[in-house]
Write a protein that holds these residues in place. Structure first.
Motif, mmCIF file in Angstrom:
data_model
loop_
_atom_site.group_PDB
_atom_site.id
_atom_site.type_symbol
_atom_site.label_atom_id
_atom_site.label_comp_id
_atom_site.label_asym_id
_atom_site.label_seq_id
_atom_site.Cartn_x
_atom_site.Cartn_y
_atom_site.Cartn_z
ATOM 1 N N GLN A 29 0.827 -1.202 0.000
ATOM 2 C CA GLN A 29 0.000 0.000 0.000
ATOM 3 C C GLN A 29 0.865 1.258 0.000
ATOM 4 N N LEU A 32 2.701 1.372 -3.585
ATOM 5 C CA LEU A 32 1.846 1.616 -4.740
ATOM 6 C C LEU A 32 0.905 2.805 -4.551
ATOM 7 N N GLN A 34 -2.061 2.789 -3.444
ATOM 8 C CA GLN A 34 -3.454 2.463 -3.738
ATOM 9 C C GLN A 34 -4.258 2.406 -2.445
ATOM 10 N N ARG A 35 -5.293 3.209 -2.390
ATOM 11 C CA ARG A 35 -6.095 3.337 -1.181
ATOM 12 C C ARG A 35 -6.780 2.027 -0.795
ATOM 13 N N ASN A 36 -7.194 1.247 -1.791
ATOM 14 C CA ASN A 36 -7.919 0.010 -1.468
ATOM 15 C C ASN A 36 -7.042 -1.003 -0.733
ATOM 16 N N SER A 93 -11.897 -4.398 -0.351
ATOM 17 C CA SER A 93 -10.683 -3.992 -1.067
ATOM 18 C C SER A 93 -10.637 -4.617 -2.458
ATOM 19 N N HIS A 97 -11.062 -2.729 -6.375
ATOM 20 C CA HIS A 97 -9.939 -2.784 -7.314
ATOM 21 C C HIS A 97 -10.483 -3.053 -8.663
#
Length: 97
Positions: A29, A32, A34-36, A93, A97
């Motif tokens: 996380q 990358l 990426q919030r998810n 999550s 995506h």
């Protein structure tokens, strides 16, 4: 092996694998952005914590003695709730995506 040793070994396994997955998810996380993946990290952490709750609650509340039916139900409820929330967080999550 005694039941207590198997109990501790199985909880240690969950702690090690869950902790590793939580750490890897957190690093992914951060790398990358990426919030998810935050929800994946939270999910793995909740599932891992459920094992810790069981390992601490059972001997701590029972004081080394057998737990009452009410105490066992509370333990199972808390553990199941944490696992369910963790799995829901991972599913959220994946769906995002």
């Amino acid at each position: 092996m005694s039941e207590l040793a198997l109990f501790l070994a199985s909880n240690l396994l969950v702690l090690l694998v869950g902790g590793t997955l939580t750490m890897l998810s957190y690093k992914a996380q951060r790398r990358l952005g990426q919030r998810n993946l935050r929800y994946t990290t939270l999910g793995f952490a909740l599932i891992t914590i459920s094992s810790l709750v069981e390992a601490v609650y059972a001997p701590g509340i029972g004081g080394g003695h057998w737990l009452t039916t009410g105490q066992l139900l509370m333990l199972y409820t808390i553990e199941s709730l944490l696992v369910g929330l963790g799995l829901a967080s991972i599913a959220y999550s994946v769906l995002r995506h």
